[in-house]
Design a protein around this motif. Structure first.
Motif, PDB file in Angstrom:
ATOM      1  N   SER A   1      23.515 -30.845   7.835  1.00  0.00           N
ATOM      2  CA  SER A   1      23.916 -30.236   9.105  1.00  0.00           C
ATOM      3  C   SER A   1      25.216 -29.453   8.912  1.00  0.00           C
ATOM      4  O   SER A   1      25.908 -29.607   7.906  1.00  0.00           O
ATOM      5  N   ARG A   2      25.524 -28.638   9.910  1.00  0.00           N
ATOM      6  CA  ARG A   2      26.755 -27.843   9.861  1.00  0.00           C
ATOM      7  C   ARG A   2      27.990 -28.750   9.849  1.00  0.00           C
ATOM      8  O   ARG A   2      28.950 -28.485   9.120  1.00  0.00           O
ATOM      9  N   ASP A   3      27.957 -29.834  10.621  1.00  0.00           N
ATOM     10  CA  ASP A   3      29.089 -30.771  10.656  1.00  0.00           C
ATOM     11  C   ASP A   3      29.295 -31.448   9.301  1.00  0.00           C
ATOM     12  O   ASP A   3      30.419 -31.580   8.819  1.00  0.00           O
ATOM     13  N   GLU A   4      28.200 -31.881   8.689  1.00  0.00           N
ATOM     14  CA  GLU A   4      28.299 -32.506   7.369  1.00  0.00           C
ATOM     15  C   GLU A   4      28.805 -31.507   6.327  1.00  0.00           C
ATOM     16  O   GLU A   4      29.557 -31.876   5.426  1.00  0.00           O
ATOM     17  N   LEU A   5      28.388 -30.263   6.463  1.00  0.00           N
ATOM     18  CA  LEU A   5      28.850 -29.222   5.544  1.00  0.00           C
ATOM     19  C   LEU A   5      30.349 -28.994   5.685  1.00  0.00           C
ATOM     20  O   LEU A   5      31.065 -28.875   4.686  1.00  0.00           O
ATOM     21  N   GLN A   6      30.853 -28.964   6.905  1.00  0.00           N
ATOM     22  CA  GLN A   6      32.292 -28.792   7.124  1.00  0.00           C
ATOM     23  C   GLN A   6      33.072 -29.958   6.536  1.00  0.00           C
ATOM     24  O   GLN A   6      34.116 -29.763   5.913  1.00  0.00           O
ATOM     25  N   ILE A   7      32.561 -31.167   6.695  1.00  0.00           N
ATOM     26  CA  ILE A   7      33.225 -32.350   6.130  1.00  0.00           C
ATOM     27  C   ILE A   7      33.235 -32.267   4.599  1.00  0.00           C
ATOM     28  O   ILE A   7      34.260 -32.514   3.951  1.00  0.00           O
ATOM     29  N   ALA A   8      32.099 -31.902   4.005  1.00  0.00           N
ATOM     30  CA  ALA A   8      32.010 -31.803   2.544  1.00  0.00           C
ATOM     31  C   ALA A   8      32.951 -30.729   2.007  1.00  0.00           C
ATOM     32  O   ALA A   8      33.631 -30.940   0.989  1.00  0.00           O
ATOM     33  N   CYS A   9      33.036 -29.596   2.699  1.00  0.00           N
ATOM     34  CA  CYS A   9      33.934 -28.519   2.262  1.00  0.00           C
ATOM     35  C   CYS A   9      35.395 -28.940   2.377  1.00  0.00           C
ATOM     36  O   CYS A   9      36.209 -28.640   1.498  1.00  0.00           O
ATOM     37  N   ARG A  10      35.726 -29.639   3.440  1.00  0.00           N
ATOM     38  CA  ARG A  10      37.099 -30.122   3.620  1.00  0.00           C
ATOM     39  C   ARG A  10      37.466 -31.122   2.528  1.00  0.00           C
ATOM     40  O   ARG A  10      38.544 -31.070   1.955  1.00  0.00           O
ATOM     41  N   ARG A  11      36.546 -32.033   2.193  1.00  0.00           N
ATOM     42  CA  ARG A  11      36.796 -33.010   1.121  1.00  0.00           C
ATOM     43  C   ARG A  11      36.978 -32.311  -0.225  1.00  0.00           C
ATOM     44  O   ARG A  11      37.844 -32.684  -1.019  1.00  0.00           O
ATOM     45  N   LEU A  12      36.139 -31.319  -0.479  1.00  0.00           N
ATOM     46  CA  LEU A  12      36.245 -30.575  -1.734  1.00  0.00           C
ATOM     47  C   LEU A  12      37.593 -29.872  -1.832  1.00  0.00           C
ATOM     48  O   LEU A  12      38.259 -29.927  -2.871  1.00  0.00           O
ATOM     49  N   THR A  13      38.020 -29.236  -0.752  1.00  0.00           N
ATOM     50  CA  THR A  13      39.306 -28.541  -0.735  1.00  0.00           C
ATOM     51  C   THR A  13      40.459 -29.516  -0.987  1.00  0.00           C
ATOM     52  O   THR A  13      41.360 -29.236  -1.778  1.00  0.00           O
ATOM     53  N   GLU A  14      40.427 -30.669  -0.325  1.00  0.00           N
ATOM     54  CA  GLU A  14      41.485 -31.676  -0.507  1.00  0.00           C
ATOM     55  C   GLU A  14      41.506 -32.208  -1.934  1.00  0.00           C
ATOM     56  O   GLU A  14      42.571 -32.358  -2.527  1.00  0.00           O
ATOM     57  N   THR A  15      40.341 -32.479  -2.487  1.00  0.00           N
ATOM     58  CA  THR A  15      40.261 -32.996  -3.856  1.00  0.00           C
ATOM     59  C   THR A  15      40.786 -31.978  -4.858  1.00  0.00           C
ATOM     60  O   THR A  15      41.551 -32.319  -5.763  1.00  0.00           O
ATOM     61  N   CYS A  16      40.390 -30.720  -4.695  1.00  0.00           N
ATOM     62  CA  CYS A  16      40.820 -29.680  -5.630  1.00  0.00           C
ATOM     63  C   CYS A  16      42.322 -29.458  -5.584  1.00  0.00           C
ATOM     64  O   CYS A  16      42.967 -29.327  -6.622  1.00  0.00           O
ATOM     65  N   SER A  17      42.895 -29.426  -4.393  1.00  0.00           N
ATOM     66  CA  SER A  17      44.326 -29.139  -4.287  1.00  0.00           C
ATOM     67  C   SER A  17      45.190 -30.343  -4.636  1.00  0.00           C
ATOM     68  O   SER A  17      46.242 -30.189  -5.239  1.00  0.00           O
ATOM     69  N   ALA A  18      44.763 -31.543  -4.280  1.00  0.00           N
ATOM     70  CA  ALA A  18      45.597 -32.725  -4.495  1.00  0.00           C
ATOM     71  C   ALA A  18      45.368 -33.369  -5.862  1.00  0.00           C
ATOM     72  O   ALA A  18      46.304 -33.615  -6.602  1.00  0.00           O
ATOM     73  N   SER A  19      44.136 -33.628  -6.206  1.00  0.00           N
ATOM     74  CA  SER A  19      43.832 -34.389  -7.419  1.00  0.00           C
ATOM     75  C   SER A  19      43.689 -33.531  -8.667  1.00  0.00           C
ATOM     76  O   SER A  19      43.998 -33.976  -9.764  1.00  0.00           O
ATOM     77  N   LEU A  20      43.198 -32.315  -8.512  1.00  0.00           N
ATOM     78  CA  LEU A  20      42.893 -31.497  -9.675  1.00  0.00           C
ATOM     79  C   LEU A  20      43.929 -30.422  -9.968  1.00  0.00           C
ATOM     80  O   LEU A  20      43.895 -29.805 -11.023  1.00  0.00           O
ATOM     81  N   GLY A  21      44.817 -30.143  -9.022  1.00  0.00           N
ATOM     82  CA  GLY A  21      45.847 -29.134  -9.235  1.00  0.00           C
ATOM     83  C   GLY A  21      45.324 -27.712  -9.214  1.00  0.00           C
ATOM     84  O   GLY A  21      45.945 -26.813  -9.769  1.00  0.00           O
ATOM     85  N   ILE A  22      44.191 -27.487  -8.597  1.00  0.00           N
ATOM     86  CA  ILE A  22      43.638 -26.133  -8.494  1.00  0.00           C
ATOM     87  C   ILE A  22      44.437 -25.389  -7.436  1.00  0.00           C
ATOM     88  O   ILE A  22      44.564 -25.835  -6.308  1.00  0.00           O
ATOM     89  N   GLU A  23      44.985 -24.248  -7.822  1.00  0.00           N
ATOM     90  CA  GLU A  23      45.902 -23.520  -6.952  1.00  0.00           C
ATOM     91  C   GLU A  23      45.222 -22.609  -5.953  1.00  0.00           C
ATOM     92  O   GLU A  23      45.769 -22.298  -4.906  1.00  0.00           O
ATOM     93  N   ARG A  24      44.028 -22.121  -6.255  1.00  0.00           N
ATOM     94  CA  ARG A  24      43.395 -21.142  -5.371  1.00  0.00           C
ATOM     95  C   ARG A  24      41.900 -21.365  -5.335  1.00  0.00           C
ATOM     96  O   ARG A  24      41.266 -21.566  -6.360  1.00  0.00           O
ATOM     97  N   MET A  25      41.360 -21.331  -4.137  1.00  0.00           N
ATOM     98  CA  MET A  25      39.915 -21.404  -3.946  1.00  0.00           C
ATOM     99  C   MET A  25      39.491 -20.225  -3.078  1.00  0.00           C
ATOM    100  O   MET A  25      40.185 -19.872  -2.130  1.00  0.00           O
TER     101      MET A  25
END
Length: 146
Positions: free
Chosen positions: A77-101
């Motif tokens: 669903s669209r809601d689940e997609l927004q949650i998954a995208c938000r989690r991915l963004t948080e993981t990339c910026s906090a845990s992985l040190g990825i500077e730009r998405m």
């Protein structure tokens, strides 16, 4: 998920690492002269640049690398997609040190193609002015390009 890697010759990677180290040290000195405390971001970047300079030292036989990673995110669903995208963004910026998405959600045809083995749309980085000059001297100018 897919990753695209491009080898950067040691000469160019070393020059970029030195530029980064100089810029980070300059920022630290500027902050200190203005009475500001050192921030974690600047000191971490300086340590990383310093490590890259050491890794690329003469005789190390190491080269640099540029990389890009692509991930396709799907959900029911669209809601689940927004949650998954938000989690991915948080993981990339906090845990992985990825500077730009960059999200390609508005152009699905190009976005989905990046995770296929064909790697559609991958463009190599720019050569430096000196590298272009040396290529012309070596006879690898535009006339030899495919």
């Amino acid at each position: 998920m897919s990753f695209h890697l491009r080898l950067v010759p040691a000469l160019h990677a070393k020059a970029a690492a030195r530029r980064d180290l100089t810029a980070d040290q300059s920022a630290a000195i500027a902050n200190a002269s203005k009475g500001r405390m050192a921030d974690d971001e600047t000191s971490t970047a300086a340590r990383a640049a310093s490590q890259r300079v050491r890794d690329l030292s003469a005789g190390s036989h190491h080269h640099g690398i540029e990389w890009a990673g692509f991930i396709t995110v799907t959900a029911r669903s669209r809601d689940e997609l927004q949650i998954a995208c938000r989690r991915l963004t948080e993981t990339c910026s906090a845990s992985l040190g990825i500077e730009r998405m960059t999200w390609l959600d508005s152009y699905q045809a190009a976005a989905s193609g990046t995770t296929w083995p064909i790697g559609r749309g991958v463009r190599p980085g720019r050569d430096s002015m000196s590298s272009s000059f040396y290529n012309v001297l070596a006879g690898r100018g535009d006339k030899e390009a495919l």
